[in-house]
Design a protein around this motif. Structure first.
Motif, PDB file in Angstrom:
ATOM      1  N   ALA A  97      56.131   9.947  94.540  1.00  0.00           N
ATOM      2  CA  ALA A  97      56.724   8.947  95.431  1.00  0.00           C
ATOM      3  C   ALA A  97      55.645   8.294  96.298  1.00  0.00           C
ATOM      4  N   ILE A  98      54.742   9.107  96.833  1.00  0.00           N
ATOM      5  CA  ILE A  98      53.654   8.570  97.658  1.00  0.00           C
ATOM      6  C   ILE A  98      52.745   7.674  96.824  1.00  0.00           C
ATOM      7  N   ALA A  99      52.409   8.128  95.615  1.00  0.00           N
ATOM      8  CA  ALA A  99      51.520   7.345  94.756  1.00  0.00           C
ATOM      9  C   ALA A  99      52.129   5.990  94.406  1.00  0.00           C
ATOM     10  N   ASP A 104      51.777   0.092  95.179  1.00  0.00           N
ATOM     11  CA  ASP A 104      52.320  -1.209  95.580  1.00  0.00           C
ATOM     12  C   ASP A 104      51.572  -1.807  96.765  1.00  0.00           C
ATOM     13  N   ARG A 105      50.898  -0.973  97.543  1.00  0.00           N
ATOM     14  CA  ARG A 105      50.224  -1.464  98.749  1.00  0.00           C
ATOM     15  C   ARG A 105      48.736  -1.726  98.566  1.00  0.00           C
ATOM     16  N   GLY A 239      55.847  -1.851  98.427  1.00  0.00           N
ATOM     17  CA  GLY A 239      55.755  -0.446  98.746  1.00  0.00           C
ATOM     18  C   GLY A 239      56.737   0.043  99.783  1.00  0.00           C
ATOM     19  N   SER A 240      58.006  -0.399  99.696  1.00  0.00           N
ATOM     20  CA  SER A 240      59.004  -0.004 100.690  1.00  0.00           C
ATOM     21  C   SER A 240      60.098   0.834 100.044  1.00  0.00           C
ATOM     22  N   PHE A 241      60.269   2.089 100.518  1.00  0.00           N
ATOM     23  CA  PHE A 241      61.355   2.929 100.023  1.00  0.00           C
ATOM     24  C   PHE A 241      62.713   2.307 100.331  1.00  0.00           C
ATOM     25  N   ALA A 242      62.807   1.638 101.467  1.00  0.00           N
ATOM     26  CA  ALA A 242      64.083   1.049 101.857  1.00  0.00           C
ATOM     27  C   ALA A 242      64.560   0.033 100.830  1.00  0.00           C
ATOM     28  N   GLU A 243      63.641  -0.679 100.208  1.00  0.00           N
ATOM     29  CA  GLU A 243      64.007  -1.717  99.241  1.00  0.00           C
ATOM     30  C   GLU A 243      64.731  -1.152  98.022  1.00  0.00           C
ATOM     31  N   THR A 378      56.787   1.869  93.594  1.00  0.00           N
ATOM     32  CA  THR A 378      57.630   2.692  94.461  1.00  0.00           C
ATOM     33  C   THR A 378      58.859   3.193  93.708  1.00  0.00           C
ATOM     34  N   GLY A 379      59.554   2.277  93.030  1.00  0.00           N
ATOM     35  CA  GLY A 379      60.759   2.654  92.301  1.00  0.00           C
ATOM     36  C   GLY A 379      60.472   3.624  91.176  1.00  0.00           C
TER      37      GLY A 379
END
Length: 437
Positions: A97-99, A104-105, A239-243, A378-379
């Motif tokens: 998940a971090i990778a 993405d960033r 790189g947003s988990f919220a997305e 991220t996804g």
């Protein structure tokens, strides 16, 4: 609202694919058309991802292949040895998940190098572990890099590949797992033949330093695809988990996690416990185990390549359903062979390796096509590795049930995992032919 990114049709096309494959420079016909279509930069990206995943596999299998020696050295029971695998897979969910967010960033290539360095350093550290508890910690930290490598490498290559060839291209990347597995089995056979088991397992982990050479090459030769580079520099949502949990992607994320859980629960149950099953339940020697694994691994390699081809021809979902059914049937057949019929183990090892690997071939393309570029890493990183973490419960269950059920009997949990994968597909769209947004 739509649960997945819209099929583009007349919308955006992946600039990296267009750049990588002009008809004049990279004809896409023939058995290796998918490779030519990547273009020079895409082929270097493919080489980096393939090498990273092969060495990822090699470092992973240093544990299952050494498990009998580790159990003897530290005086472990089946539950404790199973926990070594489980902690690796659970922590790999965090690492993956971090990778994905990092990819993405800061870019796919930089994130890929970080993951490779991480799993290499802590694999070597495992070889110096003085106690079981220390080994457990080092193996957990190894999982941070192990979890991220595949997702980042798959995204890197997917963004170079055309929609027409993406399945077989990512299937070829997946085949690196079998290549690394084969290398680990060869090294294991040699090391345990010539060294005392108490030293041999340490040497196996020390050979995990090999990936450092790949990082040096990637730093100089591999670049992100143009489309990804443009998005990384402009998107406010990268790189947003919220997305990936917003309404338009929530359903996709949840069902993709279930899919990943089922497939990886089945796979890691088998990959973790098969060497122990062959030695403890079937009484095979070290060399005999290596010979049986050779059939399993060769089947796996061809399965990845065949599954990649079929996922482009049949579609992502049909390929997964086909090989989920065949994988479950193979496990049940493999673990119910009567005593004294070890020759049948040799015969069935090939289709078992073929089926349980072919199901993975579509994962790289399927997951990449479910998410837009800004959150693709991220996804994919979250989905694949969360499934891996939840699926890690399966090897532990086998470990705790092995004393009463036997390893062969407990492996039935692998077949249950494949059933979950089929159910998960009911909530996901078919993405064959989809251009990357």
């Amino acid at each position: 609202m739509s649960t997945t990114p819209p099929t583009p049709g007349a919308t955006l096309h992946d600039d990296s694919s267009a750049t990588a494959q002009s008809p004049q420079q990279a004809p896409s016909d023939g058995a290796f058309g998918w490779l030519r279509a990547l273009g020079p930069r895409g082929r270097r990206a493919f080489t980096g991802a393939f090498g990273g995943y092969a060495l990822d596999s090699y470092d992973y299998f240093t544990l299952p292949l050494s498990m009998v020696a580790l159990a003897a050295y530290f005086g472990l029971d089946s539950g404790q040895t199973g926990l070594l695998t489980t902690v690796t897979l659970v922590v790999s969910a965090i690492g993956g998940a971090i990778a994905g967010v990092v990819a993405d960033r800061i870019g796919r290539v930089k994130a890929l190098m970080i993951t490779v360095i991480t799993y290499a350093v802590f694999t070597v550290a495992c070889g110096f572990a003085p106690t079981y508890e220390t080994l457990l910690v080092f193996r957990a930290l190894q999982g941070l890099g192990f979890g991220g490598e595949w997702a980042v490498g798959a995204v890197l290559v997917a963004e170079y590949a055309s929609a027409k060839h993406r399945g077989r291209t990512l299937g070829a990347v997946q085949s690196a797992w079998a290549a690394g597995w084969a290398l680990a089995a060869i090294v294991y056979t040699l090391v345990f033949q010539f060294l005392d088991a108490g030293l041999a397992w340490r040497v196996m982990f020390w050979t995990g330093a090999l990936p450092a050479l790949l990082v040096v090459w990637m730093r100089r030769r591999v670049q992100d695809a143009p489309k990804a580079s443009q998005t990384l520099g402009s998107s406010a949502h990268k790189g947003s988990f919220a997305e990936i949990f917003k309404p338009d992607l929530l359903r996709t994320t949840l069902f993709a996690v279930l899919l990943s859980t089922g497939v990886q629960g089945g796979y890691y149950t088998l990959a973790t416990w098969l060497p122990t099953y062959l030695k403890s339940d079937r009484g095979l020697t070290v060399v005999g185990t290596g010979g049986y694994l050779a059939f399993l691994i060769s089947g796996a390699f061809l399965g990845y390549l065949t599954g990649g081809y079929l996922t482009d021809r049949l579609g992502r979902k049909r390929n997964i359903v086909l090989f989920a059914v065949l994988s479950a049937a193979s496990i049940l057949a493999y673990t119910n062979i009567p005593d004294g019929a070890n020759g049948l183990l040799l015969v069935l090892g090939f289709p078992l390796g073929f089926c349980m690997s072919a199901i993975f071939s579509g994962f790289g393309s399927f997951l990449s096509e479910l998410y837009p570029t800004a959150v693709r890493g991220t996804g994919q990183g979250f989905v694949y590795n969360t499934g891996r973490a939840v699926g890690a419960v399966f090897p532990t269950l086998v470990g705790f049930l092995a004393d009463s059920w036997g390893v062969g009997g407990a492996l039935v949990f692998g077949a249950i995992g494949y059933g979950l994968a089929v159910v998960a597909l009911l909530g996901l769209p078919e993405t064959r032919g989809r251009e990357l947004l």
